[in-house]
Motif scaffolding. Structure first.
Motif, mmCIF file in Angstrom:
data_model
loop_
_atom_site.group_PDB
_atom_site.id
_atom_site.type_symbol
_atom_site.label_atom_id
_atom_site.label_comp_id
_atom_site.label_asym_id
_atom_site.label_seq_id
_atom_site.Cartn_x
_atom_site.Cartn_y
_atom_site.Cartn_z
ATOM 1 N N ARG A 36 0.274 -0.307 7.571
ATOM 2 C CA ARG A 36 -0.359 -0.686 6.297
ATOM 3 C C ARG A 36 -0.961 0.554 5.624
ATOM 4 N N ALA A 37 -1.585 1.437 6.428
ATOM 5 C CA ALA A 37 -2.170 2.658 5.842
ATOM 6 C C ALA A 37 -1.058 3.540 5.269
ATOM 7 N N MET A 38 0.065 3.597 5.965
ATOM 8 C CA MET A 38 1.196 4.384 5.457
ATOM 9 C C MET A 38 1.687 3.783 4.130
ATOM 10 N N ALA A 39 1.730 2.454 4.061
ATOM 11 C CA ALA A 39 2.149 1.788 2.819
ATOM 12 C C ALA A 39 1.156 2.102 1.701
ATOM 13 N N MET A 40 -0.128 2.116 2.053
ATOM 14 C CA MET A 40 -1.149 2.404 1.049
ATOM 15 C C MET A 40 -0.982 3.828 0.515
ATOM 16 N N HIS A 41 -0.629 4.737 1.409
ATOM 17 C CA HIS A 41 -0.381 6.119 0.992
ATOM 18 C C HIS A 41 0.728 6.154 -0.069
ATOM 19 N N MET A 42 1.792 5.379 0.165
ATOM 20 C CA MET A 42 2.929 5.363 -0.777
ATOM 21 C C MET A 42 2.491 4.753 -2.121
ATOM 22 N N ILE A 43 1.659 3.719 -2.040
ATOM 23 C CA ILE A 43 1.170 3.076 -3.278
ATOM 24 C C ILE A 43 0.306 4.089 -4.047
ATOM 25 N N ASN A 44 -0.610 4.777 -3.318
ATOM 26 C CA ASN A 44 -1.485 5.773 -3.968
ATOM 27 C C ASN A 44 -0.686 6.895 -4.613
ATOM 28 N N GLU A 45 0.377 7.302 -3.909
ATOM 29 C CA GLU A 45 1.170 8.448 -4.397
ATOM 30 C C GLU A 45 2.270 8.008 -5.367
ATOM 31 N N LYS A 46 2.291 6.705 -5.676
ATOM 32 C CA LYS A 46 3.294 6.126 -6.592
ATOM 33 C C LYS A 46 4.729 6.423 -6.155
ATOM 34 N N VAL A 47 4.966 6.287 -4.850
ATOM 35 C CA VAL A 47 6.313 6.503 -4.313
ATOM 36 C C VAL A 47 7.066 5.172 -4.360
ATOM 37 N N ASP A 48 8.321 5.204 -4.796
ATOM 38 C CA ASP A 48 9.149 3.998 -4.819
ATOM 39 C C ASP A 48 9.525 3.671 -3.368
ATOM 40 N N ILE A 49 8.962 2.566 -2.829
ATOM 41 C CA ILE A 49 9.147 2.315 -1.392
ATOM 42 C C ILE A 49 10.561 1.868 -1.034
ATOM 43 N N SER A 50 11.365 1.547 -2.051
ATOM 44 C CA SER A 50 12.751 1.179 -1.724
ATOM 45 C C SER A 50 13.609 2.444 -1.538
ATOM 46 N N ASP A 51 13.025 3.613 -1.848
ATOM 47 C CA ASP A 51 13.749 4.880 -1.735
ATOM 48 C C ASP A 51 13.388 5.533 -0.386
ATOM 49 N N GLN A 52 14.268 5.345 0.605
ATOM 50 C CA GLN A 52 13.977 5.822 1.963
ATOM 51 C C GLN A 52 13.675 7.321 2.003
ATOM 52 N N ALA A 53 14.498 8.130 1.317
ATOM 53 C CA ALA A 53 14.307 9.591 1.360
ATOM 54 C C ALA A 53 12.942 9.973 0.776
ATOM 55 N N ALA A 54 12.554 9.304 -0.306
ATOM 56 C CA ALA A 54 11.265 9.619 -0.935
ATOM 57 C C ALA A 54 10.109 9.243 0.005
ATOM 58 N N VAL A 55 10.218 8.095 0.672
ATOM 59 C CA VAL A 55 9.158 7.666 1.604
ATOM 60 C C VAL A 55 9.092 8.633 2.783
ATOM 61 N N GLU A 56 10.252 9.020 3.287
ATOM 62 C CA GLU A 56 10.266 9.911 4.455
ATOM 63 C C GLU A 56 9.689 11.286 4.106
ATOM 64 N N ARG A 57 9.904 11.727 2.869
ATOM 65 C CA ARG A 57 9.309 13.010 2.437
ATOM 66 C C ARG A 57 7.793 12.854 2.323
ATOM 67 N N ALA A 58 7.371 11.749 1.715
ATOM 68 C CA ALA A 58 5.938 11.558 1.451
ATOM 69 C C ALA A 58 5.148 11.265 2.728
ATOM 70 N N CYS A 59 5.814 10.747 3.748
ATOM 71 C CA CYS A 59 5.044 10.359 4.947
ATOM 72 C C CYS A 59 4.479 11.574 5.678
ATOM 73 N N VAL A 60 5.059 12.735 5.442
ATOM 74 C CA VAL A 60 4.578 13.965 6.072
ATOM 75 C C VAL A 60 3.156 14.300 5.591
ATOM 76 N N SER A 61 2.829 13.909 4.352
ATOM 77 C CA SER A 61 1.496 14.245 3.833
ATOM 78 C C SER A 61 0.470 13.136 4.090
ATOM 79 N N ALA A 62 0.845 12.142 4.888
ATOM 80 C CA ALA A 62 -0.128 11.094 5.232
ATOM 81 C C ALA A 62 -0.760 11.458 6.570
ATOM 82 N N ASP A 63 -2.057 11.757 6.534
ATOM 83 C CA ASP A 63 -2.743 12.052 7.785
ATOM 84 C C ASP A 63 -3.487 10.779 8.192
ATOM 85 N N ILE A 64 -2.915 10.045 9.157
ATOM 86 C CA ILE A 64 -3.519 8.766 9.569
ATOM 87 C C ILE A 64 -4.195 8.962 10.919
#
Ligand code: DC
Length: 223
Positions: A36-64
């Motif tokens: 859920r925190a990872m999902a929140m990171h994507m929502i905060n960063e306005k990442v399109d969650i249906s785009d796997q490559a974009a989520v995988e790139r953005a997950c590196v900057s999520a420090d959970i």
């Protein structure tokens, strides 16, 4: 002693896992909260969650990170405590989507294993008995009928009052969709481990389910 509790959304995993951990003096780890925190990171960063490559790139900057304060789990995302916002329906549905992606799972599974290596844990999720802790001392697969799960969630949202029937059926529909997504994904789908004990909580109270798990735990310890 490590205990794994897996099962679909709304089966009562977090309530039961928390009570079991309290009774055993173990640490309760809610892995769904990390997704859920990872999902929140994507929502905060306005990442399109249906785009796997974009989520995988953005997950590196999520420090959970996870901290236990007075026995309760708190989830920190990039330094801020995000625990209170994690239970929103929107975040749960987005978590179900981002949890399909390999890079997201790798990061979070590593964190979950590290927690279990340090402490005795009761950990709940979807893949704990199958992937995260395949050698757990006790594995439970907790289920309940979809209608019962929807009714419980609706009551929670209505502060314990009897919810309107349309609300229950709307939530039941969401729950069925989420089950489908969690059970059919390619990586670590929600599935019962061969050695997990199935428990259907539909017609049992919280206390009855907790007692059942505690007696299984005592059996495993050889008490
Ligand atoms: O248990 P929950 O509703 O908080 O979980 C939110 C979503 O996170 C769930 O739909 C699927 C995902 N999840 C997962 O893939 N693996 C886990 N161990 C825990 C949750």
């Amino acid at each position: 002693m490590n205990i794994a509790i897996d099962g679909p959304a709304g089966a009562g995993k977090s309530t039961i896992a928390k009570k079991t951990a309290e009774a055993l003096g173990s640490i309760y780890v809610d892995t769904g909260a990390m997704y859920r925190a990872m999902a929140m990171h994507m929502i905060n960063e306005k990442v399109d969650i249906s785009d796997q490559a974009a989520v995988e790139r953005a997950c590196v900057s999520a420090d959970i990170t996870i901290r236990h304060i007075d026995g309760a789990q708190h989830v920190f995302l990039n330094g801020g405590d995000v625990t209170p916002g994690l239970r929103a329906e929107e975040v749960g549905n987005a978590a179900s989507t981002v949890s399909k992606y390999g890079a997201v799972r790798e990061r979070l599974v590593e964190l979950q294993r590290a927690l279990a290596a340090e402490e005795d844990v009761v950990m709940d999720g979807r893949d704990i008995g199958t992937v995260v802790l395949p050698d757990a001392d006790l594995k439970i697969f907790l289920t309940a009928r979809p209608y019962v799960r929807a009714l419980r969630r609706a009551k929670e949202l209505c502060g314990g009052e009897v919810p309107p029937e349309e609300m229950v059926s709307g939530i039941e529909e969401e729950i069925r969709k989420r089950d489908e997504q969690d059970m059919t994904r390619e990586i670590s789908p929600l599935v019962r481990a061969d050695d997990a004990v199935p428990v259907d909580s539909s017609d049992l109270s919280i206390e009855e389910v907790t007692e059942k798990i505690l007696s299984l735990a005592a059996e495993r310890r050889g008490d």
